[in-house]
Design a protein around this motif. Sequence first.
Motif: not given
Length: 569
Positions: A384-387, A412-421, A563-566
């Motif tokens: 279970f990851r932050d993303g 940072r993660d809201i842009d990386l994983f939460g957008m454009p949703g 996952l961030r690095s990928e």
Amino acid sequence: MLKLDSKNFQTHYASIFVKALYSFGLRHVIISPGSRNTPLTLAFATHQNIEKHIAVDERSAAFMALGIGKYCDQPAALVCTSGTAPANYFPAIIEAEKSGVPMIVLSADRGFDETNTGANQWIDQSNLFGNKAVFFGHAHVRPNNPNDLSRLNYLAEQTWWSAVHLRGCSHINFPFSKPLEPDTEFLSELPGFYSDSGENTNDKTQAHLSTWHPPISAFEQLNKSKRPIIVCGPGTARHPLSDVFELFSSLDIPILSESGTKPQNSTGKFVYGFNTYLRKSENCESLQPDLIIRFGDEPIGIGLLNYLKIHSNVPVIHFYDRGNWSNSNFATETRIVVPNDVIIHPPVVNNNQMDRTSWLTDWKTAESKFLDFHDNWKFSNDTFRDGDVHKIISESIDLDEILMISNSFAARDIDLFGMPGLKDNQIFMNRGASGIDGITSTALGIALASRKRVTLITGDLALIHDLSALVTITNQKSIKLRIVVINNNGGQIFRMLPVFASNEYFAHYFETPQHINVAEVSRALGIKSICVEHTDDFKNALSIEDQIVLIECKTDPSGSMKLRSELWS
């Protein structure tokens, strides 16, 4: 008629000040209990049309006021006793100054007879916040002096105007001497004293607002540009800067807008994922602009800052609405101040709209490469990851829900994983000084002001910084607040630093894992709480209908970094 004997006079002049603030638009006050602030507290308590909120911890109270100011774009007032009490407001005042949020501090003080005498709980509160306050004044009123009472009304106007137009904290210090309590008859008459208060007497109606338009030269420069770019920094979403932004956003120009900077309900050619692919210099070079149109304060993301640094020789038109400097790359700027209290009109100019289809396509191509990977990574049954938290939230919450995002990795993660949703949700952050203190209290302030469901995404360390907010939250009956705590056991953002390689020192001095059972702590305070360790459990937890709920997400820090690095690569 109010009796103005010596016992009642201090509460009387406090009520004059409160009445004036209400007439300018004040609707919220956060009061921290104390003795010396009795006249101010009673002056507010008897005003039926100002919402009163109680917070024992002054630091938390100040961030609540920050949250109210962020949502309303109008100041909330803070009331406290003397001594160290107002000093606890300082972190939120710094954030208000850095991010342009209006706020009013009303601190009680000892009278002249106790100044510099060694009297208990006296400190010099003059200009306590230095240059972080936009206005300071002493409300020292002498009995039976009508001129002082007139000055008090003018002080209230200065206080309100400075907070709203200079965008920061106005601090007024009230010296009070004993006896502090008025008699009961006087107190019973205060609601009647307030009943004839006018509303918003200092606010201009739209019929009386002046019109303003951006300089024609800005549009003429744009007409010559083949590859313009719009960059939205913090503050773009507030009026009237957002109205100027709309004039440009309709012109088929690529828009780089980080989370929390996009004006509500705005349409335009927004580009997503740029803080990922603009980390690479070759992508920055291939997307070279010939004109940069900036709005608001300095952007935050590494990718966007890298892009602006590489192209610091490109001319910049910068629209802003306050007197701060925001040009860390020392670019050649045309700075245009957008005044408050205006109606924005487009200038009369020949708009020779250039065909920029290929330029927009270049950006959308870069975006699509990012989204292809972003949209296709799978939730894992093993970790279970932050993303996962951000992506599930982006797929689950309603469009009318408000998001408050903590700093550090969450921002940072809201842009990386939460957008454009989450592009159509209203998002708030404390990105002025970017501290992790006061995050929960800020979310509480937003919930109090908006009366909408607010979802806070925060970290375990940020929550620990602001635990007293949970005490205040338990006493709130009308708010809807969901607190999502990403518990990755410490400051995982430091894993981005070279010091991470030093295993001998890293965990103890930088990551600082706390090993706290967050859900148990919040349950002890009376808040419904649940701890989840899998994606399916988190999805189910988001469906909990309670008005206030805390969801602790125990995530895997190593899997989250992988996952961030990928995605970054």
